[in-house]
Design an enzyme around this catalytic site. Structure first.
Site, mmCIF file in Angstrom:
data_model
loop_
_atom_site.group_PDB
_atom_site.id
_atom_site.type_symbol
_atom_site.label_atom_id
_atom_site.label_comp_id
_atom_site.label_asym_id
_atom_site.label_seq_id
_atom_site.Cartn_x
_atom_site.Cartn_y
_atom_site.Cartn_z
ATOM 1 N N GLU A 156 4.303 14.631 9.938
ATOM 2 C CA GLU A 156 3.187 13.890 9.328
ATOM 3 C C GLU A 156 3.078 12.492 9.953
ATOM 4 O OE1 GLU A 156 3.691 12.461 5.286
ATOM 5 O OE2 GLU A 156 1.643 13.015 4.770
ATOM 6 N N ARG B 260 12.344 4.673 7.625
ATOM 7 C CA ARG B 260 10.928 4.430 7.940
ATOM 8 C C ARG B 260 10.739 3.041 8.570
ATOM 9 N NH1 ARG B 260 7.506 6.707 2.734
ATOM 10 N NH2 ARG B 260 8.645 8.633 2.419
#
Ligand SMILES: CCC[C@H]1O[C@@H](n2cnc3c(N)ncnc32)[C@H](O)[C@@H]1O
Length: 482
Positions: free
Chosen positions: A171, A100
């Site tokens: 997402e 991430r």
């Protein structure tokens, strides 16, 4: 950086793409034409977009867990278990924290350590390091559509690899994966980077492969007024539609008061459709997702199941298209696959018991009107600040505190608006700061807070916010005075 909410031109998109593909060696595995063929060869039953569209038509609420571990074989075993024993209707692949942050070197170390220790040394699946073919081995060993869930401010390479790898839902967004997830990333940066993600989604769509996009609804998941999280979701859905996205799921994190939560979710889906229509994006399929309670969880697993059932009831009564499920290990950390499956079966049971029921009441209609009025006031102000350009408007709105997410780590977030619960536990604006609510809605919120103050024999103050933040750890929703 001069941001405009305009579909990226091919020159711009493919110009950026060259540098994105060089960020890690697995970028070389992406071949767009081959990836399109790969998707088209997949059975329709593996399409996330299609399964959501059917659920919306049938007014069914699908259940989906979060799940992700470091190694491919273990991740396959985990997802197969959640599909078969957890009865999951939709599957995730939760990405690890290093990926991430684009720290692929450290993700690589985590993979090696996981092999060495035979334990997942990462808190999710390092999809960039595993590459296109590693992702495909996940997809090929499952019958259920799989979505990528993460929290990545710069997700461009991750998207390229996951899309080519066969995932059919993704997402995140330029606001929802910045303000709650990053300390010091300018909004211009992430809104622009997520235009790339949505343009890539649009290019797949234009080639006949529909990939579902899901802005991250709950944001900080702590006392976020429903109109604030709804506004962000609607803005991200419209920014995505401009880039060619045709299938979007807007999300909302359960706040705790049943009527307010059902109202918020219904208004979210309806307003998203209205705004998309109003701004000329006719052919976008809109679905909704309820995130079960995002706050602190009880350690005691029986009590945790009560919280999971409570969130399941909200999803069912709101006719959410899907619900993201928590587990009885939430208080501990990454759940075992057995605990994850228990959360799913608990949710499925609660939803099937409520499947034929729908909440209808005057209190619900009032709450819907309140949330709709607040949400529109915020979204319309963003358009105004951008002089019609929503990307520019969103950036200026964050600077001005018009979009203001409580308890957000981002230094660009104003953090001036203060939320607190009213006497029934609904989240209200204690201090609107620069959130542009019309007078009558400001008065409504103030009235609700004053009512709580009167009932609790204390003044409305910041202490209420503190009490509400700690209430859950004391097994309560509203933080009562000592
Ligand atoms: C929005 C993200 C927070 C939620 O996301 C869950 N979460 C994070 N990482 C994993 C994982 N690897 N497997 C299963 N759940 C996971 C947390 O528990 C929390 O509920």
């Amino acid at each position: 950086m001069d941001i405009r909410n305009k579909k990226l031109s091919d020159d711009e998109f493919y110009g950026i793409r060259k540098e994105v593909m060089e960020q890690w060696p697995t970028g070389k595995e992406v071949n767009f034409e081959e990836a399109i063929d790969y998707h088209k060869a997949m059975p329709e039953s593996k399409s996330f977009s299609r399964k959501l569209a059917n659920a919306k038509k049938e007014r069914k609420t699908l259940i989906q867990p979060r799940a992700g571990v470091a190694l491919i074989d273990e991740h396959i075993k985990l997802l197969q278990y959640l599909q078969d024993k957890g009865e999951a209707d939709l599957l995730p692949t939760t990405i690890d924290s290093y990926t991430r942050q684009n720290r692929y070197e450290e993700a690589e170390v985590g993979i090696k350590e996981s092999i060495h220790t035979q334990k997942s040394m990462l808190n999710g699946f390092p999809a960039v390091n595993h590459g296109v073919f590693g992702c495909r081995s996940i997809i090929e060993n499952l019958d259920t559509p799989v979505q990528v869930r993460h929290g990545t401010p710069d997700a461009r390479l991750l998207t390229e690899i996951c899309y080519a790898g066969g995932f059919t839902s993704y997402e995140g967004g330029g606001i929802s994966y910045n303000i709650p997830y990053a300390k010091d990333v300018p909004l211009e940066r992430t809104i622009y980077d997520w235009m790339y993600v949505d343009r890539l989604t649009g290019i797949y769509e234009e080639a006949g492969v529909s990939i579902n996009r899901e802005p991250y609804g709950p944001l900080t998941g702590t006392l976020v007024p429903p109109s604030m999280s709804n506004a962000v979701a609607i803005i991200e859905a419209m920014l995505a539609a401009e880039q060619g996205v045709k299938n979007v799921t807007v999300g909302y994190g359960q706040c705790g008061n049943l009527v307010q939560d059902v109202a918020a979710l219904r208004v979210l889906e309806e307003l998203t459709e209205e705004y998309l229509e109003k701004y000329g994006y006719e052919d976008v399929t809109v679905t909704s997702v309820l995130h079960q309670w995002m706050g602190g969880f009880p350690q005691d697993e029986s009590k945790a199941f009560a919280v999971i059932s409570w969130g399941s009831s909200v999803a069912a009564l709101a006719k959410a298209t899907k619900v993201i499920v928590k587990t009885p290990h939430e208080a501990m950390g990454v759940p075992t696959m057995e605990a994850n499956a228990q959360g799913l079966r608990c949710t499925k049971q609660a939803i099937s018991l409520l499947a034929d029921q729908e909440l209808k009441s005057s209190a619900l209609e009032l709450e819907k009107a309140i949330i709709k009025g607040e949400t529109c006031a915020i979204v319309d102000k963003c358009f105004e600040l951008g002089m019609g350009d929503l990307a520019l408007g969103a950036i200026r709105a964050v600077k001005a505190g018009v979009l203001d997410i409580p308890f957000a780590p981002s230094k660009y977030n104003a953090g001036k608006m203060l939320p607190a619960r009213d006497f029934e536990g609904a989240v209200r604006y204690l201090n609107v700061a620069n959130v542009p609510l019309p007078r009558e809605l400001k008065d409504f919120n103030q009235g609700k807070i004053e009512h709580r103050a009167k009932m609790e024999k204390r003044k409305a103050s910041f202490q209420m916010v503190i009490d509400d933040v700690y209430a859950i750890s004391k097994g309560r929703l509203v933080g009562k005075p000592k």
